[in-house]
Design a protein around this motif. Structure first.
Motif, mmCIF file in Angstrom:
data_model
loop_
_atom_site.group_PDB
_atom_site.id
_atom_site.type_symbol
_atom_site.label_atom_id
_atom_site.label_comp_id
_atom_site.label_asym_id
_atom_site.label_seq_id
_atom_site.Cartn_x
_atom_site.Cartn_y
_atom_site.Cartn_z
ATOM 1 N N ARG A 174 33.582 13.599 -34.873
ATOM 2 C CA ARG A 174 34.678 12.805 -34.841
ATOM 3 C C ARG A 174 36.324 13.627 -35.296
ATOM 4 N NH1 ARG A 174 31.462 8.985 -37.860
ATOM 5 N NH2 ARG A 174 30.790 8.265 -36.670
ATOM 6 N N ALA A 175 37.292 13.799 -35.434
ATOM 7 C CA ALA A 175 38.520 13.855 -35.526
ATOM 8 C C ALA A 175 38.338 14.796 -37.150
ATOM 9 C CB ALA A 175 39.465 13.500 -34.873
ATOM 10 N N ASP A 176 37.354 13.885 -37.484
ATOM 11 C CA ASP A 176 37.941 13.987 -39.098
ATOM 12 C C ASP A 176 36.774 15.005 -39.418
ATOM 13 O OD1 ASP A 176 35.832 12.202 -39.054
ATOM 14 O OD2 ASP A 176 36.195 10.783 -40.163
ATOM 15 N N GLY A 177 36.167 15.321 -38.333
ATOM 16 C CA GLY A 177 35.000 15.833 -38.900
ATOM 17 C C GLY A 177 33.985 16.104 -39.628
ATOM 18 N N VAL A 178 33.719 14.930 -39.928
ATOM 19 C CA VAL A 178 32.301 14.417 -39.488
ATOM 20 C C VAL A 178 31.242 14.398 -38.786
ATOM 21 C CG1 VAL A 178 31.320 11.665 -40.400
ATOM 22 C CG2 VAL A 178 33.271 12.931 -41.304
ATOM 23 N N LYS A 179 30.622 14.576 -38.251
ATOM 24 C CA LYS A 179 29.403 14.285 -37.139
ATOM 25 C C LYS A 179 29.306 13.348 -36.385
ATOM 26 C CE LYS A 179 26.286 18.238 -39.023
ATOM 27 N NZ LYS A 179 25.429 18.671 -39.740
ATOM 28 N N ALA A 180 29.554 12.951 -35.516
ATOM 29 C CA ALA A 180 29.189 11.985 -34.969
ATOM 30 C C ALA A 180 28.050 11.325 -34.713
ATOM 31 C CB ALA A 180 29.327 11.737 -33.263
ATOM 32 N N TYR A 181 26.582 12.357 -34.549
ATOM 33 C CA TYR A 181 25.000 11.326 -35.562
ATOM 34 C C TYR A 181 24.978 13.086 -36.384
ATOM 35 C CZ TYR A 181 25.567 14.605 -31.031
ATOM 36 O OH TYR A 181 25.916 15.919 -29.873
ATOM 37 N N ASN A 182 23.315 12.806 -36.662
ATOM 38 C CA ASN A 182 22.673 13.519 -37.569
ATOM 39 C C ASN A 182 22.563 14.911 -36.426
ATOM 40 O OD1 ASN A 182 21.581 14.893 -39.646
ATOM 41 N ND2 ASN A 182 19.961 13.952 -39.449
ATOM 42 N N ILE A 183 22.596 15.971 -36.808
ATOM 43 C CA ILE A 183 22.465 17.153 -36.216
ATOM 44 C C ILE A 183 22.189 18.154 -36.822
ATOM 45 C CG2 ILE A 183 24.953 17.783 -35.377
ATOM 46 C CD1 ILE A 183 23.436 18.771 -32.401
ATOM 47 N N ASN A 184 21.315 19.481 -36.846
ATOM 48 C CA ASN A 184 21.062 19.837 -37.981
ATOM 49 C C ASN A 184 21.469 21.876 -36.518
ATOM 50 O OD1 ASN A 184 21.416 22.114 -39.822
ATOM 51 N ND2 ASN A 184 18.329 21.703 -39.666
ATOM 52 N N PHE A 185 22.061 23.204 -37.118
ATOM 53 C CA PHE A 185 22.894 24.025 -36.585
ATOM 54 C C PHE A 185 22.020 24.784 -37.098
ATOM 55 C CE2 PHE A 185 25.574 20.860 -35.700
ATOM 56 C CZ PHE A 185 26.122 20.728 -33.796
#
Length: 346
Positions: A334-345
């Motif tokens: 999201r624009a606030d830097g929060v992930k839109a869903y749980n993902i691990n890079f």
């Protein structure tokens, strides 16, 4: 048997080294940063967000003068798009004109040039921009010559991103063949890629294939989450459309005598809204699988020892995109830097 296993390990390591030498590290996922939006964070914030999530590769669709220095300063390797509308100039201007273009866009020297890994010359030109098709390969040649004059041709590879519709046949994957109507452009391009060690760039969207033909592209197959193979192609089996699409391109390359050219997927992703299949859960499943396979360095059934370099689309939602509603909802963050869903890079 131990000797065979050791040989396979050596081959896999060699494939990874060759892919890295071609301009990028296939063991790390990249992320596209589209800028068609009105609420996008500052480039410095976007660069910091990538680094804080362990992402060190990004694709930009044009040489944005605000984004390039911010990303380079953050140590992010860059794939930079050459807009379609620049191709006529670059085709006619020769290497000197291409060098001028590189300099005017800040790509010829300094920190940005030091982080530049690919020039993606044109985007899906053969799909919906036929006006530019005759100019594509000459522009690529001129840019490569300009990079060579700067001593950058070893570090920066020149290619062009194609829609999967560049294939006239893709089923089964071993029957992969390029569209015969495009071969006047593709043949010299493939020769250039082979001669310079650059990859064939592909934009692949199993989501769009599912939306267009859900009866023949089931959701689980599009997500790469089928419990059993959906497509059997001789001795090879496919549980996900991503692998099948990449291998159809590999087969097409082999058919034309360019089996040594690697494939890099310069766009793939899954949206979170705008269609019944576009959910955060499905986006997490698909994009998470892409990140995980990049981290493991896995190949495809046809090239099991050759990791596929992948760029996920998109860093943020882009509210200025046209087309179907889902086009505006590919953002991983999201624009606030929060992930839109749980993902691990990792």
């Amino acid at each position: 048997m131990a000797t065979l296993r050791f040989g396979c390990v050596l081959l896999a390591a060699l494939a990874a080294l060759l892919a890295a030498a071609a301009g990028g590290d296939p063991g790390k996922i990249g992320v596209c940063h589209g800028r068609v939006g009105g609420n996008l964070p500052a480039p410095e914030a976007a660069a910091a967000l990538l680094r804080s999530n362990g992402i060190t590769k990004a694709r930009l669709f044009l040489p944005d003068p605000a984004v390039l220095p911010a990303f380079a300063a953050a140590g992010i390797d860059l794939t930079v798009g050459v807009p379609n509308e620049n191709l006529t100039f670059l085709s006619a201007a020769g290497p000197e004109g291409a060098l001028q273009w590189l300099r005017s866009n800040g790509l010829a020297a300094g920190p940005v040039a030091g982080r530049l890994r690919y020039l993606a010359v044109g985007n899906e030109v053969l799909y919906n921009n036929q006006f530019y098709a005759p100019h594509l390969v000459p522009a690529m040649r001129n840019l490569h010559a300009a990079l060579a004059s700067l001593g950058l041709d070893g570090a920066v590879k020149v290619s062009s991103a194609h829609a999967s519709s560049v294939l006239a046949s893709s089923y089964p994957p071993s029957a992969g063949a390029f569209d015969a109507a495009q071969m006047d452009v593709l043949r010299p391009m493939l020769r250039l890629l082979a001669d310079t060690g650059a990859p064939f760039m592909l934009n692949a969207y199993p989501f769009i294939s599912h939306v267009g033909d859900p009866a023949n592209v089931p959701l689980a197959y599009a997500l790469g989450a089928s419990d059993e193979p959906v497509v059997r192609d001789g001795a090879l089996a496919y549980a996900g459309l991503f692998d099948a699409t990449v291998d159809a391109v590999v087969a097409a390359l082999e058919r034309e005598g360019f089996g040594g050219v690697p494939v890099a997927v310069t766009e793939t992703g899954w949206p979170t809204a705008g269609h019944p299949a576009a959910t955060p859960e499905n986006a997490a499943a698909y994009n998470g699988r892409m990140a995980e396979r990049a981290a493991r360095g896995v190949g495809t059934p046809r090239r099991p020892g050759a990791p596929v370099e992948v760029f996920l689309f998109d860093l943020y939602d882009e509210d200025g995109k046209t087309g179907a509603e889902f086009e505006r909802h590919f953002g991983i963050f999201r624009a606030d830097g929060v992930k839109a869903y749980n993902i691990n890079f990792a």
